[in-house]
Design a protein around this motif. Sequence first.
Motif, PDB file in Angstrom:
ATOM      1  N   LYS A   1       0.966  -1.141   0.203  1.00  0.00           N
ATOM      2  CA  LYS A   1      -0.026  -0.159  -0.103  1.00  0.00           C
ATOM      3  C   LYS A   1       0.660   1.461   0.122  1.00  0.00           C
ATOM      4  O   LYS A   1       0.394   2.642  -0.626  1.00  0.00           O
ATOM      5  CB  LYS A   1      -1.007  -0.575   1.190  1.00  0.00           C
ATOM      6  CG  LYS A   1      -2.035   1.126   1.504  1.00  0.00           C
ATOM      7  CD  LYS A   1      -2.700   0.571   2.875  1.00  0.00           C
ATOM      8  CE  LYS A   1      -3.986   1.707   2.771  1.00  0.00           C
ATOM      9  NZ  LYS A   1      -4.123   1.042   4.191  1.00  0.00           N
ATOM     10  N   LEU A   2       2.145   1.257   0.978  1.00  0.00           N
ATOM     11  CA  LEU A   2       2.829   2.422   0.943  1.00  0.00           C
ATOM     12  C   LEU A   2       3.199   2.595  -0.459  1.00  0.00           C
ATOM     13  O   LEU A   2       3.783   3.950  -1.344  1.00  0.00           O
ATOM     14  CB  LEU A   2       3.839   2.066   2.248  1.00  0.00           C
ATOM     15  CG  LEU A   2       4.658   3.157   2.067  1.00  0.00           C
ATOM     16  CD1 LEU A   2       4.250   4.637   2.743  1.00  0.00           C
ATOM     17  CD2 LEU A   2       5.451   2.644   2.860  1.00  0.00           C
TER      18      LEU A   2
ATOM     19  N   ILE B   1       2.771   1.556  -3.332  1.00  0.00           N
ATOM     20  CA  ILE B   1       1.543   2.360  -4.173  1.00  0.00           C
ATOM     21  C   ILE B   1       1.097   3.816  -3.894  1.00  0.00           C
ATOM     22  O   ILE B   1       1.389   4.638  -5.252  1.00  0.00           O
ATOM     23  CB  ILE B   1       0.568   1.489  -4.337  1.00  0.00           C
ATOM     24  CG1 ILE B   1       0.602  -0.087  -4.879  1.00  0.00           C
ATOM     25  CG2 ILE B   1      -0.753   1.869  -5.722  1.00  0.00           C
ATOM     26  CD1 ILE B   1      -0.887  -0.907  -4.720  1.00  0.00           C
ATOM     27  N   ALA B   2       1.395   3.677  -2.678  1.00  0.00           N
ATOM     28  CA  ALA B   2       1.179   5.669  -2.518  1.00  0.00           C
ATOM     29  C   ALA B   2       2.081   6.169  -2.589  1.00  0.00           C
ATOM     30  O   ALA B   2       2.018   7.679  -3.067  1.00  0.00           O
ATOM     31  CB  ALA B   2       0.924   5.429  -1.110  1.00  0.00           C
TER      32      ALA B   2
ATOM     33  N   ARG C   1       4.067   5.660  -5.669  1.00  0.00           N
ATOM     34  CA  ARG C   1       3.845   6.280  -6.350  1.00  0.00           C
ATOM     35  C   ARG C   1       2.866   7.260  -7.017  1.00  0.00           C
ATOM     36  O   ARG C   1       2.254   8.168  -8.032  1.00  0.00           O
ATOM     37  CB  ARG C   1       3.889   4.748  -7.418  1.00  0.00           C
ATOM     38  CG  ARG C   1       4.583   4.124  -7.971  1.00  0.00           C
ATOM     39  CD  ARG C   1       4.514   2.681  -7.805  1.00  0.00           C
ATOM     40  NE  ARG C   1       3.441   2.369  -9.567  1.00  0.00           N
ATOM     41  CZ  ARG C   1       2.228   1.508  -8.852  1.00  0.00           C
ATOM     42  NH1 ARG C   1       2.695   0.201  -8.171  1.00  0.00           N
ATOM     43  NH2 ARG C   1       1.990   1.233 -10.242  1.00  0.00           N
ATOM     44  N   ALA C   2       1.996   7.177  -6.746  1.00  0.00           N
ATOM     45  CA  ALA C   2       0.693   7.680  -6.698  1.00  0.00           C
ATOM     46  C   ALA C   2       0.818   8.909  -5.905  1.00  0.00           C
ATOM     47  O   ALA C   2       0.660  10.255  -7.062  1.00  0.00           O
ATOM     48  CB  ALA C   2      -0.975   7.147  -5.929  1.00  0.00           C
TER      49      ALA C   2
ATOM     50  N   GLN D   1       2.837  11.629  -8.924  1.00  0.00           N
ATOM     51  CA  GLN D   1       2.053  11.593 -10.226  1.00  0.00           C
ATOM     52  C   GLN D   1       1.530  12.942 -10.139  1.00  0.00           C
ATOM     53  O   GLN D   1       0.954  13.370 -11.521  1.00  0.00           O
ATOM     54  CB  GLN D   1       1.592   9.898 -11.051  1.00  0.00           C
ATOM     55  CG  GLN D   1       2.092   9.185 -11.069  1.00  0.00           C
ATOM     56  CD  GLN D   1       1.085   7.212 -11.517  1.00  0.00           C
ATOM     57  OE1 GLN D   1       0.312   7.272 -11.293  1.00  0.00           O
ATOM     58  NE2 GLN D   1       2.182   6.551 -11.138  1.00  0.00           N
ATOM     59  N   ASN D   2       0.769  12.508  -8.973  1.00  0.00           N
ATOM     60  CA  ASN D   2       0.298  13.871  -8.850  1.00  0.00           C
ATOM     61  C   ASN D   2       0.088  14.694  -7.367  1.00  0.00           C
ATOM     62  O   ASN D   2      -0.910  13.452  -5.944  1.00  0.00           O
ATOM     63  CB  ASN D   2      -1.040  13.206  -9.224  1.00  0.00           C
ATOM     64  CG  ASN D   2      -2.420  14.978  -9.345  1.00  0.00           C
ATOM     65  OD1 ASN D   2      -2.589  15.666  -8.147  1.00  0.00           O
ATOM     66  ND2 ASN D   2      -3.092  14.445 -10.040  1.00  0.00           N
TER      67      ASN D   2
ATOM     68  N   ALA E   1      -3.826  15.058  -5.956  1.00  0.00           N
ATOM     69  CA  ALA E   1      -4.622  14.504  -5.912  1.00  0.00           C
ATOM     70  C   ALA E   1      -4.081  13.004  -4.512  1.00  0.00           C
ATOM     71  O   ALA E   1      -5.266  12.462  -3.695  1.00  0.00           O
ATOM     72  CB  ALA E   1      -4.858  13.339  -7.207  1.00  0.00           C
ATOM     73  N   ALA E   2      -3.329  13.196  -4.555  1.00  0.00           N
ATOM     74  CA  ALA E   2      -2.834  12.100  -2.989  1.00  0.00           C
ATOM     75  C   ALA E   2      -3.154  12.513  -2.154  1.00  0.00           C
ATOM     76  O   ALA E   2      -3.786  12.001  -0.741  1.00  0.00           O
ATOM     77  CB  ALA E   2      -0.951  11.960  -3.040  1.00  0.00           C
ATOM     78  N   LYS E   3      -3.387  13.894  -1.480  1.00  0.00           N
ATOM     79  CA  LYS E   3      -3.301  14.489  -0.881  1.00  0.00           C
ATOM     80  C   LYS E   3      -4.806  14.168  -0.387  1.00  0.00           C
ATOM     81  O   LYS E   3      -5.664  13.787   0.898  1.00  0.00           O
ATOM     82  CB  LYS E   3      -2.888  15.472  -0.610  1.00  0.00           C
ATOM     83  CG  LYS E   3      -1.959  16.111  -0.612  1.00  0.00           C
ATOM     84  CD  LYS E   3      -1.797  17.404  -0.139  1.00  0.00           C
ATOM     85  CE  LYS E   3      -0.648  18.287  -0.328  1.00  0.00           C
ATOM     86  NZ  LYS E   3      -0.433  20.148  -0.352  1.00  0.00           N
TER      87      LYS E   3
ATOM     88  N   MET F   1      -6.415  12.002  -1.271  1.00  0.00           N
ATOM     89  CA  MET F   1      -7.287  10.818  -1.001  1.00  0.00           C
ATOM     90  C   MET F   1      -6.336  10.117   0.544  1.00  0.00           C
ATOM     91  O   MET F   1      -6.555   8.728   1.356  1.00  0.00           O
ATOM     92  CB  MET F   1      -6.022   9.659  -1.914  1.00  0.00           C
ATOM     93  CG  MET F   1      -6.114   9.299  -2.918  1.00  0.00           C
ATOM     94  SD  MET F   1      -7.414   8.540  -3.775  1.00  0.00           S
ATOM     95  CE  MET F   1      -8.244  10.126  -4.285  1.00  0.00           C
ATOM     96  N   GLY F   2      -5.725  11.108   1.438  1.00  0.00           N
ATOM     97  CA  GLY F   2      -5.512  11.099   2.865  1.00  0.00           C
ATOM     98  C   GLY F   2      -4.258  10.721   2.836  1.00  0.00           C
ATOM     99  O   GLY F   2      -3.874  10.347   3.767  1.00  0.00           O
ATOM    100  N   ILE F   3      -3.298  10.324   1.796  1.00  0.00           N
ATOM    101  CA  ILE F   3      -2.340  10.365   2.207  1.00  0.00           C
ATOM    102  C   ILE F   3      -1.260  11.698   2.141  1.00  0.00           C
ATOM    103  O   ILE F   3      -1.476  12.515   2.038  1.00  0.00           O
ATOM    104  CB  ILE F   3      -1.522   9.864   0.649  1.00  0.00           C
ATOM    105  CG1 ILE F   3      -2.131   8.967  -0.199  1.00  0.00           C
ATOM    106  CG2 ILE F   3       0.100   9.408   1.110  1.00  0.00           C
ATOM    107  CD1 ILE F   3      -1.704   8.445  -1.433  1.00  0.00           C
ATOM    108  N   LYS F   4      -0.265  10.672   3.610  1.00  0.00           N
ATOM    109  CA  LYS F   4       0.465  12.001   4.488  1.00  0.00           C
ATOM    110  C   LYS F   4       1.600  12.516   2.998  1.00  0.00           C
ATOM    111  O   LYS F   4       2.843  11.796   3.427  1.00  0.00           O
ATOM    112  CB  LYS F   4       0.995  11.461   5.745  1.00  0.00           C
ATOM    113  CG  LYS F   4      -0.372  11.560   6.770  1.00  0.00           C
ATOM    114  CD  LYS F   4      -0.182  11.084   7.718  1.00  0.00           C
ATOM    115  CE  LYS F   4      -1.397  11.008   8.606  1.00  0.00           C
ATOM    116  NZ  LYS F   4      -1.115   9.279   9.821  1.00  0.00           N
TER     117      LYS F   4
END
Lengths: 256, 290
Positions: free
Chosen positions: B163-164, B166-167, B169-170, B173-174, B177-179, B181-184
Amino acid sequence: MLAVKNIETWYDLIRALHGISFEVKEGSIVALLGSNGAGKTTTLKTIMRLLDDDQPEKGTVEFLGQRIDRMDTEEIVRLGISYVPEGREVFPELTVMENILMGAYTRKDRRNAKADIESILNQFPILRERKDQQAGHLSGGEQQMLAIGRALMSKPKLLMLDEPSLGLSPLLTREIFTIIQRINKEGVTILLVEQNVNMALKYSHYAFLVENGRIVRADKPEILREDKDVKEFYLGIATETSVKGYKRYRRKVRFR
Amino acid sequence: MIEQLIIEGLAVGACYGLFGVAVAIIYKTSDVVNFAQGEMGMIATFVAFHVLTVYNVPFWLAFILTTAFAILLGMLIEFCFLRPAKDPTVLGFIIITLGAEMLLMGLAGWKWGAEQKDFPFLLSVQKMHKIMPGVVLNEWSIGVFVLSILIMIFLFLFFRFSKLGIAMRATQQNVNAAKIMGIKVERVFSITWAMSSLIGAVAAMFFAARSVLDPNFMMEPFMRAFAAAVLGGLASIPGVVVGGLLMGIIENIFGYVWPEWKPIVAFVVIVIVITIKPSGLFSKHYVKKV
Ligand SMILES: Nc1ncnc2c1ncn2[C@@H]1O[C@H](COP(=O)(O)OP(=O)(O)OP(=O)(O)O)[C@@H](O)[C@H]1O
Ligand SMILES: [Mg+2]
């Protein structure tokens, strides 16, 4: 559920929002309508805290009784707001499945998340067909489905959509709106930004009109749809010579 | 004979590839080359040298301490130099990493001096093993092969399935958009620098074992690994590895035929690649549709 009070947002030296206030009641579909550059996207970005750290400059945003106007974006997501940005913003080099997985990033309950992926793929059969394809290779409509499906994966209480119908055919637009309505019936509150005023007024329970960074009208769609000015300037149904009418309309909105 | 040249080239190339991957991991998240990469590895190698010679710890312990140090160093540099800079331009970012490079080099010179030292590495460059008829390989090369294969497999699995990963890579890329998704994302940047610093430090220890240890020893390997990474297309990790291997082979064969030209082969290659295919030989990057 969501209460925006008097927010003022600046881009460096340009003030984009001049004190916007509105409320979104739990369980409803609320539309934010207005022409290009009115400040709709800025409003949503301000709520999500995607702009500079010191924005909004003034005013407050409350979600479920809690101030969120100084929180980090990822905390706001965890509180239960999900956002489908203008232009979809899928991760182009991740597969469709990986994009959906990222939507569930904040969730700890793996097993339920798996079941939810299944239900998203059932709701959007086209995504199941393309699940191992790179998201950047999807069509605009498919990307919109993906962006909505991805946003639902965090189990939001409030879903904010920025121009979901942008660039879609009338048929697909109707499909997207039906989907939004279904999501709402399943208990998700919706805040919708749209240029397609006709459609938005058909599906929403309440609407706010934004002009030049201000809310200029707020009413039920039934009433707005019958309103002469709205008919003329948002729905494009001419009732009198436009220059004169436009001036009269400007005067009206300015003093509201 | 040619087999021997190729396999030796591959060993050095794997080391270039490993270091190139360290550069590429940061490049992918920030779109800019970290010019302090070589010196981060250099400092980590000095730390290994220090605990080995001053405290006489066993090599495996020194290795673990060094990797831990490298992880902290990567996070520290990201935190102190990159995070405070608000939306740096490409040029600004280059200056920041160059500044960090100077600082680290000065620090190493001050603490350990400028004279050349031997790095007491576990694997010797002299001890040969016969691996097939007519081809011998030293311990160092075997170590490089084993370690780089392990690291590559780990990276592949990490970026593909975790998961980390892929996050990360996400986020590359953007970011916005990552933010949402709740990604820190700040934590993602921190982890990126930690991973890159760790891999770079491992490669740097191998480079030190092959040459000498002084504050400048990573300059040349950095340039070569960078050239190799550009050759493979900076944005793809497998591409960078293949670029490194190719660079190793080319360099070794040229070095055998025309020894006096060996040092500049890398740069001739880089110029040719940039002229013919600026995005690198193996890049297949997605270009945003407008
Ligand atoms: N990054 C920015 N920097 C400076 N000004 C900006 C920036 N983004 C938006 N603006 C300005 O803020 C105002 C509101 O823009 P916003 O994007 O919110 O409009 P909108 O209502 O979403 O329009 P549209 O329907 O075209 O998407 C516009 O005048 C725009 O020029
Ligand atoms: Mg907009």
